[in-house]
Design an enzyme around this catalytic site. Structure first.
Site, mmCIF file in Angstrom:
data_model
loop_
_atom_site.group_PDB
_atom_site.id
_atom_site.type_symbol
_atom_site.label_atom_id
_atom_site.label_comp_id
_atom_site.label_asym_id
_atom_site.label_seq_id
_atom_site.Cartn_x
_atom_site.Cartn_y
_atom_site.Cartn_z
ATOM 1 N N GLU A 100 0.790 -1.229 0.000
ATOM 2 C CA GLU A 100 0.000 0.000 0.000
ATOM 3 C C GLU A 100 0.830 1.290 0.000
ATOM 4 O OE1 GLU A 100 -3.288 0.309 -0.349
ATOM 5 O OE2 GLU A 100 -3.350 -1.865 -0.651
ATOM 6 N N SER A 120 -37.823 -23.337 52.488
ATOM 7 C CA SER A 120 -36.952 -23.583 53.642
ATOM 8 C C SER A 120 -35.576 -22.949 53.539
ATOM 9 C CB SER A 120 -36.793 -25.093 53.850
ATOM 10 O OG SER A 120 -38.035 -25.676 54.179
#
Length: 799
Positions: free
Chosen positions: A218, A494
Site C-alpha cells: 500500500e 426452607s
C-alpha cells in the site's frame, strides 16, 4: 525650345524637391505632435502591470490567509477526533484472568478446554502466538500479547507442569518462575449505538510480517514522505496509462487514513484537496507509528450483513476466527489484499479472485524476502482457510452478559461505554461449561421423573471474593431471553431457615445447638384474621427437638416457634443483614419462606453463611479499564464481619450435618468423600425445588421449577440437589474446612434437658458451643423409662 524644356525640367525638379521637403517637414511636425501621446500609453501599461501584480499579491495573501484559517479549522477537526474518541468502539467483556502459582489446582483437561474456548490451536510443535501443545503432565503455551491493564505484555512461551491435578512447576521463556497468568477469554463485544464493530489492536500486538506486507503493497515510502507523495502519484499515473485502466492508486497510507476516518468517499477535487491538507496535518502532528496503528484499526476490510468490518483485529476474527497474532503468511496476504476492494475480493462470493489477489501479495512478499521460498511455495498451494459461514458466532453466554450489562450501566454512562473500554469479570469458562453440561445430562431425567417441562436457573460464585463465576438463566444453552437467575421471583421455602436459626445462635446466652424447641401443633392468626396452622413436611410432631435437629431435618413447626420467640422484626433484621435489599412484610409465614426472591438474591443471602460470617457483594465485574489503560472502576471488597465467627461456625456445622444426615444426605453418595454444606428448599405443592450448597471455594444456588408455576413433583433433594451434585463432581469439589474460632469447643449436652454436662452419659451428644458463660450440670438427667429398665449386672448384684 530646348532651353525652355530644360527650364521646365529644372522647375519640376525644384517643385518635386520642395514637395518632398514639405512632406518631411509635415512628418517631423506630426512626429513631434504624436510623441507625447505614446509616452502616455506606456505609462498606462506600466500602471496596469503594477496594479495586476499587487492584485495578485493581495489575492495570494488572501488565499494563503483563508487557507491558513481553513487549515486551522481542519487541524482542530483532526486533533479533536484523533486525540479524543476516535471510534465508537464496542465494550470488550473478558472472563477472569487465570493465574497459576505453585500448588494451584489445575488439570490438563480443564486447561485444554479453556485454551480451545479462547481460540488457541492445539499443535505438536508450538511456533507462534495462539498455539499450545500438551503431554500427559505438561502444557506448552505460546501466550498472545495482551494488555492486562498495565500496558501490553509481549507474546511469551509458557510451560506448566502438572502433577496430581496441581501445578508442580512453571516456566516463562524457559526461566523458572513462581506465578504465571493467561490472557482472559473474550466473552463478547457490546456494540455501541452506531452498531460499528471493531477489535482494537496495538501496534506492538500486530505481527511484524503483517506490517511489512501492508507497507509493501500500500505505501512503500510511508516512513519517508510527509503525507502526500508526488512521486507516488506520478508512478501510479504512469502505471495506469500503461495498463489503460486504474491499476494502482497514488494515495499514501496517511491519505487513506484521512479518507476513512474524516471524509466521505465522493470523488471530487475538493475532497482530494481536503485529503491532502489533512494528511499533511496528521504527519505534522503525530508520529508515523501512531498513524500506522490508527490505520490498522480503521481500514475497511469487509461487510458482515449490516455491519462493516473495520480494522485488522476484527477482520482476522471475521475471516478466520483467529486473533491477528495467530495469522499465518497466506492469511496475512489475503487480508492485505482485501484493502484494495473487500467487496470485489469477497472470499465467500468470489474465491477465485481472492486467491489470485492473495497469491499476488505472496509473490511480492517473497520478492522482498518477507517470506522464504519454502513458505511461499507452501502458501501458494494452500486453500483459503476462511470460516465456513459468513455469520460470526453468536454469543454463547447471554445470561452472564445480562448481569454484566446491568452492572456496567451502574458504573459507566452510555457515552463512556463507547470509548473502547475493557471489562474484566470473574467468569470461569470451565465452571460455566461444567454447569451447562450438568444441565444437559441431568435435566432430561428430572423432566421424565417430573412428567413435565422444567426450567432451571443456577448461579455459581466464589463466596470469598463475591465473584459470579458462572450463571445459567434457563435450560437452553445460549438462550438470550428471560433470565430466571436474575429476574424470576419465586417463593424460597426452607432456604430462609438458616437466617432464623442464625438469629438464635447469635444470642448464645439463650440458645445453642442443643437447645430444645417445641414441635407441637400451633395456630397463628394471619393479617386478615384467618387461622394459620403450619405443619411439618411429614405431618408428624415430635414434642420437642434440639435446635440442630430442627434445622438439619428442616422441620417447619420448630422453626416457626423459634422465630416467634426471637420476634419477627429480629428475623427480618437478620435477613437484611445477610444482604436482602427489599422491604419485608413481617408476618409468621415469612418464617417458612413465603418471601419471593431470585436465585441471584438467594446466592447473595448465603455468601456470609459460607464465608464464615464475612459479607461480600455478589458481582460479575471486577475491573473496568479505558482504552488508554486507565482504571475507570474497580470492585472494592467489603470484607465486613457481619456475623460473629462463633455463630457462623455453629451454623456452618449444622448445614454440614444437613448434607450428612439431614434432607441433603444423598450427597454422601452422590459426591463421595467430600465434606459439603447446604440447604434444601421446597415450596407448597412441590412447585419449586431449591438447593443451595457450597464446598471450600464455591457457592452454588440451584432452582428448578415450571414457568407456569404448576407442581413439579420434585422436592429440593430430589430435584435441584441432583444438579448441584453433578456439577460439584465435574469441578472436583474441595472438602469444606473451617477453623474453630476462639471460645468455641466441643461440649457434651444432655439430650433430655438440652443442658451442658460435665460427664458423659448414654443419653448425651457432643456438639460445638460457645463456652463463654455456659453453665454446666453435674450429670445427665436420667430418662424415667431407662430407670425402669435394669441391666443384667443390676439384676444380679443390685444397684
Amino acid at each position: 525650345m530646348t532651353a525652355k524644356k530644360t527650364s521646365q525640367t529644372t522647375a519640376k525638379k525644384t517643385n518635386s524637391a520642395k514637395s518632398k521637403a514639405d512632406k518631411a517637414t509635415k512628418a517631423n511636425k506630426a512626429a513631434k505632435v504624436n510623441s507625447p501621446v505614446d509616452h502616455s500609453r506606456d505609462s498606462k501599461v506600466k500602471r496596469m502591470t503594477r496594479w495586476l501584480f499587487w492584485l495578485m499579491v493581495k489575492m495570494t495573501v488572501i488565499v494563503l490567509f483563508v487557507l491558513f484559517v481553513y487549515s486551522i479549522y481542519l487541524d482542530g477537526k483532526v486533533r479533536d477526533k484523533f486525540e479524543g474518541q476516535r471510534w465508537q468502539v464496542p465494550v470488550q467483556v473478558f472472563g477472569t484472568v487465570e493465574e497459576y502459582g505453585l500448588g494451584s489446582k489445575l488439570t490438563i483437561a480443564n486447561l485444554k478446554q479453556g485454551l480451545i474456548a479462547n481460540r488457541y490451536k492445539k499443535v505438536t510443535n508450538v511456533q507462534r502466538p495462539g498455539e499450545f501443545a500438551l503431554s500427559k503432565n505438561r502444557a506448552i503455551i505460546y501466550r498472545r500479547a495482551f494488555d492486562f491493564g498495565g500496558g501490553i505484555e509481549a507474546a511469551q512461551q509458557l510451560t506448566i507442569d502438572i502433577s496430581n491435578n496441581k501445578v508442580a512447576a512453571l516456566y516463562l521463556n524457559d526461566q523458572r518462575v513462581e506465578q504465571l497468568r493467561l490472557e482472559p477469554l473474550l466473552l463478547d463485544r457490546i456494540l455501541p449505538e452506531s452498531k460499528e464493530d471493531r477489535v482494537l489492536v496495538s501496534l506492538q500486538a500486530v505481527p511484524e510480517k503483517l506490517l511489512d506486507t501492508l507497507l509493501l503493497v500500500e505505501d512503500r515510502e510511508f516512513y519517508f514522505h510527509y503525507g502526500v507523495s508526488p512521486l507516488g502519484i506520478l508512478r501510479a499515473l504512469y502505471q495506469n496509462l500503461l495498463a489503460g485502466r486504474t491499476v494502482q492508486g497514488g494515495s499514501t497510507l496517511t491519505q487513506q487514513l484521512v479518507k476513512n476516518m474524516f471524509l466521505t468517499r465522493d470523488k471530487t477535487l475538493w475532497r482530494k484537496a481536503n485529503e491532502a491538507i489533512m494528511a499533511l496535518i496528521l504527519e505534522y502532528r503525530y508520529s508515523k507509528d501512531q498513524l500506522l496503528e490508527a490505520y490498522i484499526n480503521e481500514v475497511y476490510l469487509g461487510q458482515h450483513y449490516a455491519n462493516g468490518i473495520y480494522g485488522f483485529g476484527l477482520a482476522a476474527e471475521f475471516y478466520f476466527g483467529k486473533s491477528v497474532q495467530s495469522l499465518n503468511s497466506e492469511q496475512m496476504a489475503m487480508l492485505v489484499g482485501q484493502v484494495k476492494g473487500p467487496s470485489y475480493y469477497d472470499p465467500w462470493r468470489f474465491p477465485e479472485r481472492t486467491v489470485e489477489r492473495r497469491d499476488l501479495v505472496l509473490r511480492l512478499m517473497y520478492q522482498q524476502e518477507i517470506i522464504s521460498q519454502r513458505e511461499f511455495e507452501q502458501a501458494l498451494e494452500s486453500p483459503l482457510s476462511i470460516r465456513k459461514k459468513r455469520r460470526l458466532r453468536q454469543q454463547k453466554f447471554p445470561a452472564y452478559l445480562q448481569l454484566v450489562k446491568a452492572e456496567l450501566s451502574r458504573h459507566l454512562s452510555e457515552y463512556q461505554q463507547q470509548s473502547g473500554v475493557r471489562v474484566f469479570t470473574g467468569f470461569s469458562i470451565n465452571q460455566q461449561m461444567a454447569l451447562q453440561k450438568s444441565i444437559d445430562e441431568q435435566l432430561p431425567n428430572l423432566e421424565k421423573k417430573s412428567g413435565s417441562d422444567l426450567q432451571i436457573a443456577m448461579v455459581v460464585s466464589d463466596f470469598k471474593s463475591g465473584e459470579v463465576r458462572a450463571l445459567v438463566g434457563g435450560k437452553e444453552a445460549g438462550y438470550a431471553g428471560f433470565n430466571r437467575a436474575l429476574h424470576a421471583q419465586r417463593p424460597i421455602g426452607s432456604l430462609i431457615k438458616p437466617a432464623v436459626f442464625l438469629g438464635a445462635l447469635e444470642r448464645y446466652q439463650r440458645f445453642n445447638l442443643a437447645s430444645l424447641i417445641d414441635d407441637k401443633a400451633i395456630t397463628l392468626s394471619s393479617e386478615d384474621g384467618q387461622a394459620w396452622r403450619p405443619k411439618n413436611y411429614d405431618g408428624k410432631y415430635r414434642g420437642q427437638v434440639h435446635l440442630i435437629d430442627a434445622l438439619v431435618s428442616s422441620l417447619n413447626v420448630p422453626t416457626v416457634n423459634l422465630g416467634m420467640k426471637l420476634g419477627l422484626d429480629n428475623v427480618a433484621q437478620a435477613i437484611h443483614l445477610l444482604g436482602y435489599q427489599d422491604d419485608i412484610v413481617t408476618r409468621p409465614s415469612m418464617l417458612l419462606g413465603s418471601l419471593n426472591m431470585s436465585p441471584m438474591e438467594i446466592n447473595q443471602l448465603y455468601i456470609p453463611l459460607a464465608n464464615q460470617g464475612v459479607a461480600e457483594k455478589s458481582h460479575a465485574i471486577e475491573r473496568i479499564v479505558s482504552a488508554r489503560g486507565e482504571t475507570l472502576w474497580q470492585f472494592k471488597a467489603l470484607e465486613q464481619q457481619i456475623i460473629s465467627t462463633q455463630a457462623a461456625y455453629l451454623l456452618d456445622y449444622a448445614l454440614n450435618k444437613v448434607t450428612v444426615s439431614g434432607t441433603a444426605r444423598s450427597l454422601t453418595w452422590r459426591v463421595k468423600d467430600k465434606r459439603l454444606a447446604g440447604k434444601t428448599g421446597t415450596t407448597n405443592d412441590l412447585r419449586d425445588s431449591w438447593f443451595v450448597g457450597y464446598d471450600n471455594d464455591l457457592l452454588v444456588t440451584t432452582w428448578l421449577g415450571r414457568d407456569d408455576n404448576k407442581p413439579t413433583k420434585l422436592t429440593g433433594s430430589s430435584g435441584a440437589l441432583v444438579l448441584f451434585a453433578d456439577f460439584m463432581n465435574k469441578v472436583d469439589a474441595q472438602s469444606r474446612h473451617v477453623n474453630t474460632p476462639a471460645s468455641v469447643e466441643l461440649v457434651r449436652f444432655d439430650n433430655k434437658s438440652g443442658h451442658a454436662v460435665e460427664q458423659a452419659c448414654d443419653n448425651s451428644q457432643l456438639l460445638p458451643a460457645v463456652t463463654t458463660g455456659l453453665i454446666y450440670e453435674t450429670q445427665c438427667e436420667r430418662d424415667p423409662e431407662q430407670l425402669k429398665k435394669k441391666s443384667w449386672f443390676e439384676k444380679l448384684f443390685g444397684e
